[in-house]
Design a protein around this motif. Sequence first.
Motif, PDB file in Angstrom:
ATOM      1  N   THR A 217      -2.055  -8.768  34.644  1.00 19.11           N
ATOM      2  CA  THR A 217      -1.385  -9.975  34.141  1.00 19.11           C
ATOM      3  C   THR A 217      -0.298 -10.472  35.087  1.00 19.11           C
ATOM      4  OG1 THR A 217       0.289  -8.726  32.873  1.00 19.11           O
ATOM      5  CG2 THR A 217      -1.792  -9.204  31.768  1.00 19.11           C
ATOM      6  N   VAL A 218       0.032  -9.686  36.097  1.00 19.13           N
ATOM      7  CA  VAL A 218       1.066 -10.077  37.060  1.00 19.13           C
ATOM      8  C   VAL A 218       0.443 -10.976  38.116  1.00 19.13           C
ATOM      9  CG1 VAL A 218       2.701  -9.261  38.793  1.00 19.13           C
ATOM     10  CG2 VAL A 218       2.391  -7.989  36.661  1.00 19.13           C
ATOM     11  N   GLY A 219       1.053 -12.116  38.368  1.00 21.28           N
ATOM     12  CA  GLY A 219       0.507 -13.068  39.321  1.00 21.28           C
ATOM     13  C   GLY A 219       0.366 -12.499  40.724  1.00 21.28           C
ATOM     14  N   ALA A 220      -0.710 -12.881  41.408  1.00 19.53           N
ATOM     15  CA  ALA A 220      -0.961 -12.373  42.756  1.00 19.53           C
ATOM     16  C   ALA A 220       0.129 -12.800  43.731  1.00 19.53           C
ATOM     17  CB  ALA A 220      -2.328 -12.863  43.243  1.00 19.53           C
ATOM     18  N   ASP A 221       0.780 -13.946  43.457  1.00 16.82           N
ATOM     19  CA  ASP A 221       1.830 -14.426  44.351  1.00 16.82           C
ATOM     20  C   ASP A 221       3.229 -14.097  43.852  1.00 16.82           C
ATOM     21  OD1 ASP A 221       1.641 -16.068  42.179  1.00 16.82           O
ATOM     22  OD2 ASP A 221       1.668 -17.957  43.295  1.00 16.82           O
TER      23      ASP A 221
ATOM     24  N   GLU B  70      10.527  -5.280  43.400  1.00 11.83           N
ATOM     25  CA  GLU B  70      10.144  -6.300  44.367  1.00 11.83           C
ATOM     26  C   GLU B  70       8.927  -5.815  45.148  1.00 11.83           C
ATOM     27  OE1 GLU B  70      13.608  -7.106  46.709  1.00 11.83           O
ATOM     28  OE2 GLU B  70      14.577  -8.265  45.112  1.00 11.83           O
ATOM     29  N   ARG B  71       8.045  -6.769  45.460  1.00 11.76           N
ATOM     30  CA  ARG B  71       6.812  -6.401  46.173  1.00 11.76           C
ATOM     31  C   ARG B  71       7.025  -6.500  47.682  1.00 11.76           C
ATOM     32  NH1 ARG B  71       1.055  -7.831  43.935  1.00 11.76           N
ATOM     33  NH2 ARG B  71       2.034  -9.815  43.377  1.00 11.76           N
ATOM     34  N   HIS B  72       6.829  -5.355  48.347  1.00 13.99           N
ATOM     35  CA  HIS B  72       6.934  -5.266  49.803  1.00 13.99           C
ATOM     36  C   HIS B  72       5.535  -5.478  50.382  1.00 13.99           C
ATOM     37  CE1 HIS B  72       7.251  -3.273  53.744  1.00 13.99           C
ATOM     38  NE2 HIS B  72       8.550  -3.493  53.661  1.00 13.99           N
ATOM     39  N   ALA B  73       5.466  -6.159  51.526  1.00 14.87           N
ATOM     40  CA  ALA B  73       4.174  -6.539  52.084  1.00 14.87           C
ATOM     41  C   ALA B  73       3.250  -5.358  52.346  1.00 14.87           C
ATOM     42  CB  ALA B  73       4.390  -7.317  53.391  1.00 14.87           C
TER      43      ALA B  73
ATOM     44  N   GLU C 226      14.828 -14.841  42.578  1.00  9.16           N
ATOM     45  CA  GLU C 226      14.606 -15.931  43.523  1.00  9.16           C
ATOM     46  C   GLU C 226      13.438 -16.788  43.029  1.00  9.16           C
ATOM     47  OE1 GLU C 226      16.122 -16.933  46.113  1.00  9.16           O
ATOM     48  OE2 GLU C 226      17.430 -15.295  46.745  1.00  9.16           O
ATOM     49  N   PRO C 227      13.629 -18.105  42.886  1.00  7.15           N
ATOM     50  CA  PRO C 227      12.509 -18.956  42.457  1.00  7.15           C
ATOM     51  C   PRO C 227      11.282 -18.803  43.337  1.00  7.15           C
ATOM     52  CG  PRO C 227      14.569 -20.186  42.424  1.00  7.15           C
ATOM     53  CD  PRO C 227      14.877 -18.871  43.089  1.00  7.15           C
ATOM     54  N   GLY C 228      11.479 -18.661  44.666  1.00  2.89           N
ATOM     55  CA  GLY C 228      10.352 -18.543  45.574  1.00  2.89           C
ATOM     56  C   GLY C 228       9.550 -17.275  45.396  1.00  2.89           C
ATOM     57  N   ALA C 229      10.145 -16.261  44.763  1.00  7.21           N
ATOM     58  CA  ALA C 229       9.434 -15.003  44.500  1.00  7.21           C
ATOM     59  C   ALA C 229       8.614 -15.077  43.224  1.00  7.21           C
ATOM     60  CB  ALA C 229      10.423 -13.848  44.412  1.00  7.21           C
ATOM     61  N   LYS C 230       8.678 -16.205  42.535  1.00  9.36           N
ATOM     62  CA  LYS C 230       7.930 -16.433  41.291  1.00  9.36           C
ATOM     63  C   LYS C 230       8.086 -15.256  40.324  1.00  9.36           C
ATOM     64  CE  LYS C 230       4.785 -19.685  43.414  1.00  9.36           C
ATOM     65  NZ  LYS C 230       3.397 -20.150  43.619  1.00  9.36           N
ATOM     66  N   PRO C 231       9.327 -14.972  39.918  1.00  8.91           N
ATOM     67  CA  PRO C 231       9.588 -13.786  39.089  1.00  8.91           C
ATOM     68  C   PRO C 231       8.935 -13.854  37.717  1.00  8.91           C
ATOM     69  CG  PRO C 231      11.530 -15.197  39.216  1.00  8.91           C
ATOM     70  CD  PRO C 231      10.544 -15.750  40.193  1.00  8.91           C
ATOM     71  N   MET C 232       8.604 -12.676  37.221  1.00  8.41           N
ATOM     72  CA  MET C 232       8.002 -12.521  35.899  1.00  8.41           C
ATOM     73  C   MET C 232       8.673 -11.361  35.186  1.00  8.41           C
ATOM     74  SD  MET C 232       3.906 -13.009  36.754  1.00  8.41           S
ATOM     75  CE  MET C 232       3.510 -13.691  35.139  1.00  8.41           C
ATOM     76  N   VAL C 233       8.519 -11.329  33.866  1.00  7.98           N
ATOM     77  CA  VAL C 233       8.948 -10.182  33.082  1.00  7.98           C
ATOM     78  C   VAL C 233       7.725  -9.611  32.381  1.00  7.98           C
ATOM     79  CG1 VAL C 233       9.584 -11.631  31.083  1.00  7.98           C
ATOM     80  CG2 VAL C 233      10.546  -9.337  31.309  1.00  7.98           C
TER      81      VAL C 233
END
Length: 265
Positions: free
Chosen positions: A80-84, A107-110, A248-255
Amino acid sequence: MNRSTTRTRRIRPGVAVALASGLLLTACTAEKPDRSADGRTPAGETAGRAAPASAAAVSPSASPTAPAELPGLGPRTRATVGADTRQVVVVTGEGEDSDHSTVRLYERHATRGWVPAAAAWPARNGHKGWSKHHMMGDKRTPVGTFTLTDAGGKLPNPGTDLPYDLDRGPVYTASGLNPENKPKAGALDYVVAINYNRVPGKPPYDFTRPMGDDRGGGIWLHVSHYGGTEGCVGIPREQMKQLLRALEPGAKPMVVMGPRADLAE
């Protein structure tokens, strides 16, 4: 409408060290070996210079470590977590009918996958626990995965880059006592709207309900009043400010939130 527009510089928790491959997340260190969380150089490398490149120095059985997954989440929940999405707030409830939970930002590291960006924080959720079909007034927190796009509060912006709506009068004024007879005053000094049954991109006070009023709404991350909530998630004040500064908005955060057993599915 008054809004706080001031942005402050701050050191964010959990800044990830990216590899020299150019796959960057939040910071880069050119031409230096990646280091483990405790600061030590990975096995096979010497600080300040690259490891030998000869084939003989590499074990035939060695294989790259798979990127880390979000701890405690099963395959259905992870899907359910967005790919981006590069930031996820995980709210892990102690049980279906419990109002105690734990919050942690990842946070997702590359290359390393999901890494903690802060320590785990104690939290309080709905007074009667959790619900997979939240209804108005049930005093349960909705189970699910939701985007985080908008913030606000009674006090000025503490440094978040999310759109911040400042002091809409009674909207951000908490009063009365919680179920444990502790005052709610100050609970809405800082809030992040959880996009459950609301329109993303609107201020937290916007009460448009796409699924209808009977499905409830106004579900926020906010300052803890140290008791069960009406359905929101309460976090200690300093940790709430830390979270706002990190998102950060650019990180497209989710809960992602729910009882531990549900999240493990």
